[in-house]
Design a protein around this motif. Sequence first.
Motif, PDB file in Angstrom:
ATOM      1  N   THR A   1       0.843  -1.192   0.000  1.00  0.00           N
ATOM      2  CA  THR A   1       0.000   0.000   0.000  1.00  0.00           C
ATOM      3  C   THR A   1       0.881   1.247   0.000  1.00  0.00           C
ATOM      4  N   ILE A   2       0.544   2.194  -0.877  1.00  0.00           N
ATOM      5  CA  ILE A   2       1.133   3.538  -0.816  1.00  0.00           C
ATOM      6  C   ILE A   2       0.077   4.433  -0.184  1.00  0.00           C
ATOM      7  N   LYS A   3       0.382   4.976   0.971  1.00  0.00           N
ATOM      8  CA  LYS A   3      -0.595   5.774   1.706  1.00  0.00           C
ATOM      9  C   LYS A   3      -0.740   7.168   1.098  1.00  0.00           C
ATOM     10  N   PRO A   4      -1.936   7.759   1.191  1.00  0.00           N
ATOM     11  CA  PRO A   4      -2.097   9.156   0.758  1.00  0.00           C
ATOM     12  C   PRO A   4      -1.374  10.080   1.738  1.00  0.00           C
ATOM     13  N   LYS A   5      -0.960  11.221   1.245  1.00  0.00           N
ATOM     14  CA  LYS A   5      -0.241  12.188   2.066  1.00  0.00           C
ATOM     15  C   LYS A   5      -1.220  13.020   2.893  1.00  0.00           C
ATOM     16  N   GLU A   6      -0.868  13.258   4.143  1.00  0.00           N
ATOM     17  CA  GLU A   6      -1.691  14.081   5.024  1.00  0.00           C
ATOM     18  C   GLU A   6      -1.557  15.549   4.644  1.00  0.00           C
ATOM     19  N   ALA A   7      -2.680  16.177   4.290  1.00  0.00           N
ATOM     20  CA  ALA A   7      -2.693  17.595   3.924  1.00  0.00           C
ATOM     21  C   ALA A   7      -2.915  18.451   5.177  1.00  0.00           C
ATOM     22  N   THR A   8      -2.042  19.453   5.353  1.00  0.00           N
ATOM     23  CA  THR A   8      -2.164  20.358   6.497  1.00  0.00           C
ATOM     24  C   THR A   8      -1.963  21.786   6.025  1.00  0.00           C
ATOM     25  N   SER A   9      -2.294  22.720   6.890  1.00  0.00           N
ATOM     26  CA  SER A   9      -2.100  24.129   6.533  1.00  0.00           C
ATOM     27  C   SER A   9      -0.624  24.468   6.364  1.00  0.00           C
TER      28      SER A   9
END
Length: 559
Positions: A499-507
């Motif tokens: 699995t390639i995880k999605p990247k966590e989007a932050t401010s």
Amino acid sequence: MKNLTYKITAILCAASISFCSIPSSFVYAQEETYEEDSISVDTTIKSINNEGDIILNITTEELRNKGFSVGDEVKIVIDAYDYSKKMPFVVTDSDSLTDEEALINEDDYAALSVAKGNFAEDSGLFTSHFALFSRKTIWKDINKNNGIGTAVKIYLHEKGEYKEQYEMRNPERTYDRDDYSSDAKYANFRNVTAGTIKPDILFRSSSPINDDLNRADYAREKMEKYGIKAVLNLSDDEKKAKKYIEKSGNDYYKKLFDEGNVICLALSYDFDSDEFGQGIAQAVKFMATHDGPYLVHCTEGKDRTGFLCALLESLMGASVSEMTSDYMQTYKNFYHYDSDSKEFKYTKKNYLNEIFMDIADADTRSELKTIDYHQAAVDFLTVNGVTEAEIENVVNKLKETDTAYDEILELSLDDSNVDEKGRLELGLQDNAIATFTGEAIKPGAKTMQINDTYMYRGRDYKVSYSDNKHAGTMTLKIKFKKKTEIYQSGIKKATISYTIKPKEATSANIEVKLNKKGTKIKSVKDLDRNAKIKSSNYSYDMSSRVVNFYGDYTGSVSF
């Protein structure tokens, strides 16, 4: 001028004395006979040094005056010891191949030597013991004599036979900075990042204090730029290093030296000697107790530096191609070698393989086809006195930890689930292999550790990937080479999914831009990648002023 007529054997001589007569136009020289006007000289053994080189009572200048030239093939005859052998006449034993006997220059005198060996013992002419009181090696021949004064005959056997080999092993370089494309190439200065070595922790260079090559100032500037904290000087002892430091005016190096952050090892070029191995071990022990960035250098930053860097690269799981690329970069830097040139290929085949053989304690080049270089490096260090804790400490100091994924994949494969065609399906693994970065994820692209053994792409296996760039499930397919143990155990191919995880989007890592009117979003940017995010990866609500991410990203960001 040589004549290949063979002398008549003693058996025939006994049968008929007339058959024993050798024409007066020839002089005896073991199997071959030489015409009277052939070039030859008579001399004697002058001494034998601690390294086993037999020094002769004739200078190399006298040899040249007699018609001998560097690159000639000579024949050495020592009748008292029933010794007769052809060999190259060169300058140093490094001009000859490993274990090749040679006539060399030793403090202006001709000497019999062997590359990375001991001529006196390896030839079987002498045995030795070390005298503790005098700190000298005592040599004795079969008759318990020291051999001094024993007659030696030198024949010129073939003019220029080794000239090409000598020239290949002594390439020309210039000392003019303008002949090189950068200061770094001129100083042979570079960052070593093979395997799992992190950037900006390990550097190699020509000497920053010995200016015989007119490169010290350029190397000094680079070591200051990259904030070198510890230096491994492989060419000088402390006394010589102090002299070079004072002469060069390298205050940066002097400060490190005075603070105990420089180790001076004065290593020889005899890579398979006990002394060299112990010296390399001292270098690694020094690294275990000192923080980087580290600079490894000798005089040119080529051979001794090349050995230590190849050893560290091996330890850190580097592939053969990575180690080869780093080693051969020196020859591109110094000598402007082209990868397709015969000089480049000769150096790669001979010098580099000699280093690999010494690290792996291999007797033949064919053994290198199956060597686990990581384990070979561990064994080399352990045999020479480096502890497991010290090795682990060095690995941790050099290792890259801030990466998206571990490029050197560790796998445990069991042949119990292999199908009739040798295929092993491992399915989707529990742990994610990586987080989305925008780049293709390629575990095992250079090296893998399978069942605790390091294997190298190209040499041991082929690998292919699918769906390995975006978040989701990627697939890795490995095809093993027939010569490998894993193939011979029945596993010919292995397929694994991750699995390639999605990247966590932050401010902090997302930038949202609106149009001029502020009525809709113009673009969403990933600041880590410095790249715009495709609209298929997000949606937004202008009333709540929130961007919701999916696809390669996850989470929400207010704007």
